[in-house]
Write a protein that holds these residues in place. Structure first.
Motif, PDB file in Angstrom:
ATOM      1  N   UNK A 110     -17.644   2.695  -7.478  1.00  0.00           N
ATOM      2  CA  UNK A 110     -16.669   1.757  -8.035  1.00  0.00           C
ATOM      3  C   UNK A 110     -16.160   0.913  -6.884  1.00  0.00           C
ATOM      4  N   UNK A 111     -16.222  -0.393  -7.075  1.00  0.00           N
ATOM      5  CA  UNK A 111     -15.744  -1.365  -6.095  1.00  0.00           C
ATOM      6  C   UNK A 111     -14.477  -1.992  -6.650  1.00  0.00           C
ATOM      7  N   UNK A 112     -13.403  -1.920  -5.899  1.00  0.00           N
ATOM      8  CA  UNK A 112     -12.183  -2.561  -6.384  1.00  0.00           C
ATOM      9  C   UNK A 112     -12.079  -3.962  -5.802  1.00  0.00           C
ATOM     10  N   UNK A 113     -11.413  -4.810  -6.549  1.00  0.00           N
ATOM     11  CA  UNK A 113     -11.002  -6.103  -6.016  1.00  0.00           C
ATOM     12  C   UNK A 113      -9.908  -5.826  -4.991  1.00  0.00           C
ATOM     13  N   UNK A 114      -9.601  -6.799  -4.187  1.00  0.00           N
ATOM     14  CA  UNK A 114      -8.479  -6.652  -3.276  1.00  0.00           C
ATOM     15  C   UNK A 114      -7.209  -6.413  -4.071  1.00  0.00           C
ATOM     16  N   UNK A 115      -6.496  -5.361  -3.726  1.00  0.00           N
ATOM     17  CA  UNK A 115      -5.276  -5.000  -4.442  1.00  0.00           C
ATOM     18  C   UNK A 115      -4.063  -5.352  -3.597  1.00  0.00           C
ATOM     19  N   UNK A 116      -3.144  -6.092  -4.188  1.00  0.00           N
ATOM     20  CA  UNK A 116      -1.888  -6.438  -3.529  1.00  0.00           C
ATOM     21  C   UNK A 116      -0.879  -5.326  -3.799  1.00  0.00           C
ATOM     22  N   UNK A 117       0.213  -5.290  -3.044  1.00  0.00           N
ATOM     23  CA  UNK A 117       1.195  -4.209  -3.228  1.00  0.00           C
ATOM     24  C   UNK A 117       2.181  -4.473  -4.371  1.00  0.00           C
ATOM     25  N   UNK A 118       1.648  -4.787  -5.552  1.00  0.00           N
ATOM     26  CA  UNK A 118       2.504  -5.035  -6.705  1.00  0.00           C
ATOM     27  C   UNK A 118       3.260  -3.774  -7.097  1.00  0.00           C
ATOM     28  N   UNK A 119       4.531  -3.931  -7.381  1.00  0.00           N
ATOM     29  CA  UNK A 119       5.368  -2.878  -7.943  1.00  0.00           C
ATOM     30  C   UNK A 119       6.011  -3.489  -9.179  1.00  0.00           C
ATOM     31  N   UNK A 120       5.712  -2.928 -10.338  1.00  0.00           N
ATOM     32  CA  UNK A 120       6.203  -3.470 -11.607  1.00  0.00           C
ATOM     33  C   UNK A 120       5.894  -4.959 -11.741  1.00  0.00           C
ATOM     34  N   UNK A 121       4.687  -5.349 -11.328  1.00  0.00           N
ATOM     35  CA  UNK A 121       4.222  -6.707 -11.512  1.00  0.00           C
ATOM     36  C   UNK A 121       4.694  -7.734 -10.499  1.00  0.00           C
ATOM     37  N   UNK A 122       5.421  -7.300  -9.469  1.00  0.00           N
ATOM     38  CA  UNK A 122       5.942  -8.246  -8.473  1.00  0.00           C
ATOM     39  C   UNK A 122       5.691  -7.718  -7.068  1.00  0.00           C
ATOM     40  N   UNK A 123       5.630  -8.641  -6.128  1.00  0.00           N
ATOM     41  CA  UNK A 123       5.527  -8.254  -4.719  1.00  0.00           C
ATOM     42  C   UNK A 123       6.933  -7.967  -4.199  1.00  0.00           C
ATOM     43  N   UNK A 124       7.174  -6.764  -3.659  1.00  0.00           N
ATOM     44  CA  UNK A 124       8.515  -6.436  -3.169  1.00  0.00           C
ATOM     45  C   UNK A 124       8.879  -7.178  -1.896  1.00  0.00           C
ATOM     46  N   UNK A 125       7.879  -7.609  -1.121  1.00  0.00           N
ATOM     47  CA  UNK A 125       8.087  -8.297   0.149  1.00  0.00           C
ATOM     48  C   UNK A 125       6.969  -9.324   0.302  1.00  0.00           C
ATOM     49  N   UNK A 126       7.275 -10.457   0.896  1.00  0.00           N
ATOM     50  CA  UNK A 126       6.246 -11.436   1.221  1.00  0.00           C
ATOM     51  C   UNK A 126       6.389 -11.849   2.675  1.00  0.00           C
ATOM     52  N   UNK A 127       5.339 -12.477   3.207  1.00  0.00           N
ATOM     53  CA  UNK A 127       5.400 -13.011   4.557  1.00  0.00           C
ATOM     54  C   UNK A 127       4.392 -12.393   5.495  1.00  0.00           C
ATOM     55  N   UNK A 128       4.473 -12.825   6.736  1.00  0.00           N
ATOM     56  CA  UNK A 128       3.574 -12.368   7.797  1.00  0.00           C
ATOM     57  C   UNK A 128       4.091 -11.081   8.424  1.00  0.00           C
ATOM     58  N   UNK A 129       3.172 -10.276   8.936  1.00  0.00           N
ATOM     59  CA  UNK A 129       3.514  -9.018   9.590  1.00  0.00           C
ATOM     60  C   UNK A 129       3.582  -9.252  11.096  1.00  0.00           C
TER      61      UNK A 129
ATOM     62  N   UNK B  44      -0.794  -0.578  -2.033  1.00  0.00           N
ATOM     63  CA  UNK B  44      -2.080  -1.204  -2.354  1.00  0.00           C
ATOM     64  C   UNK B  44      -3.129  -0.137  -2.677  1.00  0.00           C
ATOM     65  N   UNK B  45      -3.181   0.919  -1.878  1.00  0.00           N
ATOM     66  CA  UNK B  45      -4.162   1.981  -2.095  1.00  0.00           C
ATOM     67  C   UNK B  45      -3.935   2.667  -3.437  1.00  0.00           C
ATOM     68  N   UNK B  46      -2.691   2.902  -3.797  1.00  0.00           N
ATOM     69  CA  UNK B  46      -2.403   3.516  -5.096  1.00  0.00           C
ATOM     70  C   UNK B  46      -2.795   2.582  -6.233  1.00  0.00           C
ATOM     71  N   UNK B  47      -2.565   1.278  -6.059  1.00  0.00           N
ATOM     72  CA  UNK B  47      -3.003   0.312  -7.064  1.00  0.00           C
ATOM     73  C   UNK B  47      -4.530   0.315  -7.178  1.00  0.00           C
ATOM     74  N   UNK B  48      -5.223   0.460  -6.043  1.00  0.00           N
ATOM     75  CA  UNK B  48      -6.683   0.519  -6.057  1.00  0.00           C
ATOM     76  C   UNK B  48      -7.163   1.780  -6.787  1.00  0.00           C
ATOM     77  N   UNK B  49      -6.490   2.894  -6.573  1.00  0.00           N
ATOM     78  CA  UNK B  49      -6.874   4.120  -7.276  1.00  0.00           C
ATOM     79  C   UNK B  49      -6.682   3.980  -8.781  1.00  0.00           C
ATOM     80  N   UNK B  50      -5.632   3.293  -9.191  1.00  0.00           N
ATOM     81  CA  UNK B  50      -5.427   3.041 -10.621  1.00  0.00           C
ATOM     82  C   UNK B  50      -6.596   2.225 -11.178  1.00  0.00           C
ATOM     83  N   UNK B  51      -7.074   1.262 -10.403  1.00  0.00           N
ATOM     84  CA  UNK B  51      -8.214   0.446 -10.832  1.00  0.00           C
ATOM     85  C   UNK B  51      -9.485   1.298 -10.917  1.00  0.00           C
TER      86      UNK B  51
END
Length: 158
Positions: free
Chosen positions: A37-56, A75-82
């Motif tokens: 199973x190949x996942x798409x890139x998963x963003x760190x969505x929590x309840x449909x929104x990004x909790x933080x944005x910007x550069x690291x 992101x990893x947990x979102x990937x596991x859900x996928x």
């Protein structure tokens, strides 16, 4: 030796996988091809929104590396859900490869430490079957100004 299901291990760790994040463009969250199973890139969505944005990075106005590592975990947990959405279960799954992208301030070189957030939780959940190859890539910007994005390749049991 008693084999513990992945679902039981998630419960033991107090982790509830989220629902599969809705795609933000024209793609599927995960696709099965043979035993993988190949996942798409998963963003760190929590309840449909990004909790933080910007550069690291380490400076003022930047997402600090510890926060970014926690986002990589999400992101990893979102990937596991996928993965579970196309495989039906996570039992018997082996994590083969993790690729992580970090939207980085030009002076930031700590991408591997950020991606440890994803790698560590996969190891906690899957044990030896969570040990994987990995790439940690610094990029200028990610979709929706996300600080991190993670994709995984999982191998399904025979």
């Amino acid at each position: 030796m008693t084999v513990v299901s992945v679902e039981a291990r998630l419960a033991e760790l107090g982790i509830t996988l989220p629902g599969v994040a809705a795609p933000v463009a024209a793609y599927q969250p995960a696709v099965r091809s043979g035993a993988h199973v190949y996942t798409a890139g998963q963003l760190p969505f929590v309840d449909g929104a990004l909790p933080v944005t910007g550069k690291v990075g380490d400076g003022e106005g930047l997402v600090d590396p510890a926060t970014a590592a926690d986002l990589a975990r999400t992101c990893a947990l979102n990937a596991l859900a996928a993965v579970r959405s196309v495989a039906g279960t996570l039992d018997g799954v082996r994590i083969v490869k993790v690729t992580g992208f970090v939207a980085s301030d030009p002076s930031f070189t700590g991408q591997p430490a950020v991606l440890n957030g994803a790698s560590t939780v996969l190891g906690e959940i899957f044990g030896d079957a969570g040990t994987h190859a990995r790439s940690a890539v610094g990029v200028a910007v990610l979709p929706l100004d996300s600080p991190v994005e993670v994709e995984i390749i999982a191998e399904l049991p025979a």
